[in-house]
Every structure is written in C-alpha cells, then in structure tokens.
Write a protein that holds these residues in place. Structure first.
Motif, PDB file in Angstrom:
ATOM      1  N   LYS A  16     -22.840  64.467 -70.799  1.00  0.00           N
ATOM      2  CA  LYS A  16     -22.898  64.123 -69.360  1.00  0.00           C
ATOM      3  C   LYS A  16     -21.787  63.626 -67.886  1.00  0.00           C
ATOM      4  O   LYS A  16     -21.319  63.511 -68.330  1.00  0.00           O
ATOM      5  CB  LYS A  16     -23.879  62.432 -69.938  1.00  0.00           C
ATOM      6  N   PRO A  17     -22.290  64.037 -67.069  1.00  0.00           N
ATOM      7  CA  PRO A  17     -20.820  63.541 -66.057  1.00  0.00           C
ATOM      8  C   PRO A  17     -20.529  62.345 -65.889  1.00  0.00           C
ATOM      9  O   PRO A  17     -21.617  60.784 -66.725  1.00  0.00           O
ATOM     10  CB  PRO A  17     -21.865  63.697 -64.665  1.00  0.00           C
ATOM     11  N   ARG A  23     -18.947  55.857 -61.396  1.00  0.00           N
ATOM     12  CA  ARG A  23     -18.696  56.316 -60.104  1.00  0.00           C
ATOM     13  C   ARG A  23     -18.336  55.503 -59.378  1.00  0.00           C
ATOM     14  O   ARG A  23     -17.085  55.199 -58.520  1.00  0.00           O
ATOM     15  CB  ARG A  23     -19.256  57.135 -59.765  1.00  0.00           C
ATOM     16  N   ARG A 203      -9.229  69.397 -56.453  1.00  0.00           N
ATOM     17  CA  ARG A 203     -10.056  70.271 -57.661  1.00  0.00           C
ATOM     18  C   ARG A 203      -9.131  71.557 -58.941  1.00  0.00           C
ATOM     19  O   ARG A 203      -9.835  71.917 -59.669  1.00  0.00           O
ATOM     20  CB  ARG A 203     -11.389  70.598 -57.462  1.00  0.00           C
TER      21      ARG A 203
ATOM     22  N   ASN B  97     -14.652  70.844 -64.574  1.00  0.00           N
ATOM     23  CA  ASN B  97     -14.675  69.809 -65.938  1.00  0.00           C
ATOM     24  C   ASN B  97     -15.646  68.956 -66.263  1.00  0.00           C
ATOM     25  O   ASN B  97     -15.727  68.642 -67.748  1.00  0.00           O
ATOM     26  CB  ASN B  97     -15.623  68.002 -64.132  1.00  0.00           C
ATOM     27  N   ARG B  98     -16.939  69.749 -66.369  1.00  0.00           N
ATOM     28  CA  ARG B  98     -17.807  69.993 -67.591  1.00  0.00           C
ATOM     29  C   ARG B  98     -17.021  70.808 -68.895  1.00  0.00           C
ATOM     30  O   ARG B  98     -17.185  69.599 -70.073  1.00  0.00           O
ATOM     31  CB  ARG B  98     -18.730  70.222 -67.448  1.00  0.00           C
ATOM     32  N   TRP B 101     -14.873  67.438 -69.849  1.00  0.00           N
ATOM     33  CA  TRP B 101     -15.819  66.392 -70.624  1.00  0.00           C
ATOM     34  C   TRP B 101     -16.037  66.376 -72.200  1.00  0.00           C
ATOM     35  O   TRP B 101     -15.784  66.309 -73.241  1.00  0.00           O
ATOM     36  CB  TRP B 101     -16.944  66.174 -69.923  1.00  0.00           C
ATOM     37  N   HIS B 122     -15.361  58.526 -70.224  1.00  0.00           N
ATOM     38  CA  HIS B 122     -14.608  58.136 -69.159  1.00  0.00           C
ATOM     39  C   HIS B 122     -14.972  57.324 -68.069  1.00  0.00           C
ATOM     40  O   HIS B 122     -14.194  57.227 -67.006  1.00  0.00           O
ATOM     41  CB  HIS B 122     -16.572  58.805 -67.785  1.00  0.00           C
TER      42      HIS B 122
END
Lengths: 338, 496
Positions: A16-17, A23, A203, B97-98, B101, B122
């Motif tokens: 999961k993010p 955040r 990015r 990013n995925r 992770w 995270h």
C-alpha cells in the motif's frame, strides 16, 4: 551485477502507498504554509473586492512569477543543505543579457529569432549556476560566502552589459506575457511549466539524491551517491530557474535594469522558509516555496490596499512576515523536539 | 599507522570474524575493503584479481556491501527510500515508487516474520528506534545482493530476538555462497556464528584460526600476545577521602546503573572495548549528556549537574575526547584559551585585567611546561601534545577537585604522553581525583590505581593491584575470564 533478490518481486509484495495519516504528518510544514496562503488570500479578498477578477488574477500572477521561479530554484539548493545568495545577481544578468539580445537579434518589430534570445538568457542562468556549483562542490568554498561573492560578479557583469537602465523588448513578447492562452493567463501557463519541471525533478533519481545529500552528506557518500555532482546539478538547475525568473521579469517590466534582481535573493530564501523547507537541508519541497512566494507578494498588496502610510509599509511588512514564518515553523517544531 | 602489514583472506560461503583489542585495526581494515579509507600500500584481490576500491560506488560494483557501525541512513527519508537509495527502480526515468515499496517490504520480510511485527516501510527513519534503524541498515546492504557482506558491530543495538533473526539471515546467505565478515565485541556471538577468525594486534595479523578447534582462552592469548607490563607511574600519595561518588547513573541503553567512587589523589581508569559507554559516562558526570536517573556527589555533597557550568562550579572538569571541537578555540591564542574558564575570578567590576590574566596564564604554562613561543599566537599553531596541556591547564586555574579525561593521549607523541602522566601525578599530589578513559590499555596500566571495565553501559569488572594487567583487561572487556597469566609487576619510578 547480480540483482536476483530484488528483481524477482512476487506480486504479493504489492504494498500500500503511505497512509493519509503518514502523508499529513510528513507534509505538515506544507499544510501550514498553505493555511497561511489561505488566510492571506481571504484577507486580500476582503480588502480588494475584485481580487478574483480575471484581470486582477492575471496581473498578480505575472507580478509574482519571477519570485516564484526564483524560490523554486532556491529550494533545490536549500534541499541539499546549501544556499544561493547570488540568485538576484543571476536574474539581473539574465535580464540585461536578454534585453541586449533582443536589441541585437530581434529588433522591436519582433521579426527576428525571439526564442533564440530567450534561450540565450536561460543559458546565462545555467552557466552562472554551474559556476556556483563548481565553487561550492569542487573547490569546497563555503556556499554562503562563495555565492555572496559571485553575486557581485553577476551584478558587475550586468553593469558592464547594460550600464544604465533602458533598452526595450519587442511588443510581441510583453503583450504575450500579459495575454491569455486558452482563457488562462500566459503567466499562469508558465507557472504550470514551473510546477511541471519541479514535478519531474522530484520524481527522478536526482530529486531523491537532493534530499539524501541534504539529509546527510556522509551517508549519501557511503551509499555510493556522487555528492559533488548532485550539488552541481542543484546549482545548475537553480541557475535555470533564475534564468526563467529573469526572462519573466524582463517580459513583465519590458526593459533592462542592472539593479533589478537584488531583492529577489533574500525574498526567495524567505519564501523557501515560509514554505516549510528546512534551511539545514533534506526536508521540504518547491510546492511550499511557491506558496511562500505568493504569500510574500500578497502581503505587499494587502499593505497597499489597507492604506498603510508609506513610512510604515516596510515596518508592517516585516511584522507580517515574522508572523507567517512563525506559523510555518509550527509544522517543524514537533520533529525538532523529537 | 592504524594498520601495518595486515593480511586477511576469506572464502565464499564463509562467516569470518575480525577480532582484536582496541586500536588493533579491525575497523580500519573493514573501511579499506569498502573503499572509505585508502591504503598506503597493499592490495585487495577479489576472485584472485587485484582490484582498486576508490569509493563506495566501486565497492558495490565488486559485489561488496557493508553495514556501517555509524549507519549510513538519511534521517529524513522513509525506510523504503533509504533501503533502495542509490539504485532506485525507474520507469521511463521516473522513480517507480511502487516497485521500491515492494522491494523494501521484501527485504524486510525476513525480520518481520522473525519478530512477528512488520517494520513500517513508509516511516521516516529518524522516528525509528536504534534497533529498527539497524535493521533498515542491514536491509539496505542486502538490497545490493552482495557476494561479500561486512557486518561491523551490526548487533550492538539489537535485542536478542533481532540478533537471532540476523543470524538466521546470515546462515541463509552463507548457504547461497555469500561471504560474511563479522565484527563484534560479543565473543559469544562470534563463536556461535563464525567459521574462522582473523586476529589483529597493533595493526598486524596475528593468526587466522578455525573457531571450532579454538578455545576462548587461546583466542584471548592471540589478542593479548606477549606483553610487557608498562612502566607504572609512581605516586607518593595514597588515596584519601572520596571526592566523587556516582550512584546508579542511567541513560537508556548507553549507561545502565553505573555506580563507583573516586578518591582524592586516586587515578581511576575506564577500560573495556571502545564505545561501551565510557565517553558518555564522563560527559554525564560533566553535565553534557542527558541522564534518566542517578546521583552524583562531590566531596560528600549531592551535586545537581545539569549543564557543564554546574559541574565546573562543583569542581568537576572534563578534558574532552575531541580536543579541536570541545576543548579549544583553535583560532584564538594560547593565552585566551588558558584563562577562558576562570575569567570571572580575575575580572574587576566586569572588566578584564590584562596583567592579572597574563600572570595567571604564564603560571599555568610554566607549571605544565607548555612549549609555546608566544602566548598570543593561535593555539592551533601548537603541537597536539601542547594543545592537550592547554586544555588541562585552562581548568587548573579553577582548582578542580575531580578531573575527567576522555582519551587524553590520542594522537600525542610518547614524550608528551609521559609529560601528561607527570601532570596527572602532580594533580594527584594536590588531592585531585582523576577519572580517565583510555582506549590504550598500556596507558590504563601505567597511570591507574584502579580500572573499571565497562561492557554495554555497565561496569562488569574492577581491576586493581596484581589483577590489573593486560590479559585481564582484554578478557574483562570481552566478558571472558583470563586463565592464569604471569603478571610481573614492574614498578619503576620515572620523571623527577
């Protein structure tokens, strides 16, 4: 190189993010500066009933854009834990070089290669940034002193190129800058481009290395990151944004002035700090700096529209900026005490 | 000079320990392999081919990864960002990013499974506990899929279950043919995990042994070697009343219930392996390290020491380990540095009297025999030994009761070292109690009446009299017991 461990990532590791709570916690300084922006916008709307009118919005964006661009450039350098005190000098130099190039290449009717003149201005910005980066990264001069000194060099060069204020640019250029495209002010599009460039930088690997170098140079080095190259890249990109800032400024004032950029240096640093980026490096982002730059610009407007007597304008401006900095600092307090 | 003719070889699929007492050069050797330190001479061969490792980037290219003792994490970045730092997965030049992770979760999975809780990928690293940070550092090294993994004190901040998880991981790597170099102060771990060990002494390789056929005693013998007992500093005074009493000092995992006393005219040493809390203990007594609890008494009276200023007022002074940063204002003159801490005793109505100051400075400079041509020259122009004398001298003007010294002869030549010992001796005759940390066992043996041996923030042994010898010092520092050693007690008088 054997990368077997990380290349064969099974799908069960689709993770999961970060949660929204995480955040928000990481973005707290940004949120604080956005709330300051909201307050300032609200006050502006009260004092200035036509604040959201098309023409007013356009005029504000084109006036604020040079500082916004300079602040984004400054952010990149500050993220690495460094500082650029010559950004005002670069903007000035770009201004006079661009005006001179317009005079030499294009002429006032706008028939010649306008883009070439603009590219010349950008190139000057990038070169100046490269020089700063070289002095700081390879000659290991203290950034604060090295760029303080190069600032004089850029200002001196500007005086050499254009000893007195003057010159003019093709109508086409400043008309375009003040005009609209697809119903949106052209300056607004340029703001979108600025945000877009930052989005890309943040990015790609370089973006992450800016944070890594600013967070801990020794750790970044031990991880195999070329610290010196990252610092030079930060200064060069800062120079690019200073170049864009100089061109926007030129289009806005439609002439050359060998003293025009001076105040931008400290304003850009103030905008970066209001935006929640740590001066020690490694934390923050250009989003906050853009908000910070708009906040600074709007505070000037508010003072004007609140009919503060001219004698007290600087005094009141200073007080309000201290307030804005204090609110922006709230987001950072918890981390420091932890 | 940290290494002088050290040889070392290890085979694929082997867990190889690097052992040695303080200053034997094991960390330096590890740093040469990782390219952090450049060797003056010698070569590194990988698979029989000579290679140059001129930096961490080269190290990774050769399939070497290291878990650094001081960690190499970026505090402000997240766990996942740290683990894959420097070789992020990208998609069309943008960081994916995925993928990062997922890779981070995969690399931490082993620990999560063993510990029964998942490490938050995270979370920002600076918000993690030291043990969690250590695991992230290990996962970071593993992300490079190394053929040679260096673990430098990687277990120091881990709890026992995490150590087990790490050992399991190392055994797994070993089965895949990965070589692991293991540096640890915990001998029990070395015996459990490692196949062979290379012992270093004074920067030289002493032996490489098979740990299955080597007893702890034999290993200890190799580390200590045949040592002569260093000349002892002869003192006329015998210790008097207690000047410093420390009771149950606690500071997290760094200091755990440390209690001891120092008498007037007594020199007490802090021994053991480097980094077991010795420096922190000195700083804590000086008010420069935060304590959770504990009691400090100076001359029988309870002292509330929260800042160095409190300590100085109570008569406790510190000669810090880092002379250049904490001991001196390098660009200022010898004169100013000497009188700085005692200015208030010499000013009149807040004004400084140049002549009185000069007289005081000269007195100290003569007493300590500081070799200085001009007391107005910056102190940075003095030699290391003379600088150290200035650091001590600046406190003498305050007439201290307790002198704390943190590795005072590091980087000081032999002659000045002897002079510093003479200064210590002189202070003892004035009833000052001295507490000295030294990474040099010979020094502890030379100057101390008593040595407290620290291990992971606790005093594990106290050595005096005939028990105070090199073998016992090394053994106690490693929590081993030395068998009978011939401790010849050579007392020699020297100095005047």
């Amino acid at each position: 190189m054997n990368k077997s461990i990380i290349n064969s990532v099974p799908s069960e590791y689709e993770v999961k993010p970060p949660s929204w709570a995480t955040r928000v916690r990481r973005g707290l300084p940004l949120l604080m500066s956005l709330s300051v922006l909201a307050i300032v916008v609200l006050v502006s709307r009260v004092l200035q009933p036509n604040f959201f009118d098309r023409a007013v919005v356009r005029s504000n964006i084109s006036t604020f854009l040079p500082l916004i661009m300079a602040a984004v450039g400054q952010t990149l350098v500050v993220l690495t834990g460094s500082i650029d005190l010559s950004i005002g000098g670069i903007v000035t130099l770009v201004n006079v070089v661009t005006v001179t190039l317009f005079g030499l290449l294009v002429g006032m009717d706008g028939d010649g290669p306008v883009l070439l003149a603009l590219a010349g201005g950008l190139l000057v910005g990038i070169l100046a940034g490269l020089v700063n980066g070289f002095l700081v990264a390879y000659l290991r001069l203290q950034a604060i002193i090295a760029t303080f000194a190069t600032n004089f060099v850029w200002m001196g060069l500007a005086l050499y190129v254009l000893p007195t204020p003057g010159g003019s640019i093709p109508q086409l250029v400043y008309r375009t800058y003040r005009g609209y495209f697809l119903g949106v002010p052209v300056a607004g599009w340029l703001l979108v481009v600025t945000v877009g460039i930052w989005w890309v930088i943040s990015r790609v690997k370089l973006g992450r290395y800016l944070y890594a170098v600013g967070g801990s140079q020794a750790s970044a080095y031990a991880t195999g990151i070329d610290v010196q190259r990252v610092v030079v890249a930060a200064y060069a990109l800062c120079g690019l944004f200073a170049g864009m800032s100089g061109i926007a400024l030129t289009a806005d004032i439609a002439s050359g002035d060998p003293l025009v950029g001076g105040p931008l240096t400290l304003s850009s640093i103030t905008a970066v700090v209001i935006g929640g980026t740590r001066l020690s490096g490694g934390f923050g982002g250009a989003g906050g700096s853009i908000a910070g730059a708009i906040i600074l610009g709007l505070i000037r407007n508010i003072i004007f529209f609140a009919n503060v007597p001219p004698f007290y304008q600087d005094f009141v401006f200073g007080l309000i900026v201290i307030g804005a900095l204090a609110i922006a600092a709230v987001g950072g307090v918890r981390r420091r005490s932890a | 000079m940290a290494l002088n003719g050290a040889n070392f070889a290890c085979a694929p699929g082997e867990v190889h320990a690097l052992l040695g007492a303080n200053g034997s050069g094991k960390s330096t050797l590890a740093k040469i392999i990782t390219g952090v330190v450049a060797p003056d001479a010698g070569e590194i061969r990988v698979d029989g081919q000579t290679v140059t490792v001129s930096g961490p980037a080269d190290m990774y290219r050769l399939g070497i990864a290291s878990v650094y003792q001081e960690l190499s994490l970026i505090p402000q970045l997240s766990v996942a960002e740290n683990i894959l730092l420097g070789h992020e997965a990208t998609r069309a030049c943008l960081i994916d990013n995925r993928a990062i992770w997922a890779q981070a979760a995969r690399l931490l999975e082993h620990f999560s499974r063993s510990l029964g809780r998942s490490l938050p990928i995270h979370a920002v690293v600076e918000e993690l506990s030291p043990a969690e940070q250590q695991l992230v550092e290990i996962a970071k090294a593993l992300s490079r899929s190394p053929r040679l993994l260096i673990l430098d004190e990687a277990t120091a901040s881990l709890h026992s279950r995490e150590v087990e998880a790490l050992f399991e991981l190392v055994r797994g790597l070993k089965d895949k043919g990965c070589t692991v170099i293991f540096i640890s102060h915990r001998m029990e771990e070395v015996f459990r995990l490692c196949d062979r060990a290379t012992v270093l002494r004074n920067g030289q390789t002493v032996a490489t042994v098979d740990l299955k056929t080597t007893s702890p005693d034999e290993l200890l013998q190799l580390m200590v070697g045949e040592t002569e007992r260093p000349e002892r500093v002869h003192k006329e005074v015998s210790p008097g009343r207690v000047v410093l009493k420390v009771e149950k000092l606690r500071a997290g995992r760094v200091l755990r219930e440390v209690s001891f006393t120092v008498r007037a005219g007594e020199v007490v040493g802090l021994g053991g392996l480097q980094g077991q809390g010795q420096s922190e203990l000195l700083k804590a007594v000086f008010g420069a390290y935060p304590l959770e609890s504990g009691l400090i008494e100076i001359e029988g009276r309870r002292a509330r020491i929260r800042r160095p200023a409190d300590a100085i007022r109570a008569g406790v002074v510190l000669v810090p380990g880092n002379r250049a940063h904490e001991g001196l204002c390098l660009p200022r003159s010898t004169f100013e540095n000497t009188t700085l801490p005692s200015l208030e005793h010499r000013s009149r109505c807040g004004l400084l009297s140049a002549s009185r100051e000069r007289r005081a400075a000269n007195e100290v400079i003569q007493r300590l025999e500081v070799k200085v041509a001009d007391i107005y020259q910056p102190v940075s122009t003095l030699s290391g030994g003379n600088q150290q004398k200035v650091v001590i001298g600046k406190w003498l003007l305050n007439n201290p009761k307790v002198l704390l010294m943190d590795d005072p002869t590091k980087g000081v030549d032999v002659r000045t070292r002897l002079e510093l010992y003479r200064v210590i001796k002189e202070l003892c005759s004035r009833d000052v109690g001295v507490l000295i940390n030294s990474t040099d066992n010979a020094e502890l043996l030379a100057v101390c009446d008593r040595v407290l041996v620290l291990y992971e923030g606790q005093i594990v042994d106290e050595l005096t009299g005939d028990d105070l010898n090199e073998a016992n010092l090394v053994a106690a520092g490693l929590r081993m017991t030395a068998s009978a050693h011939n401790s010849t007690r050579g007392e020699t008088t020297w100095g005047e």
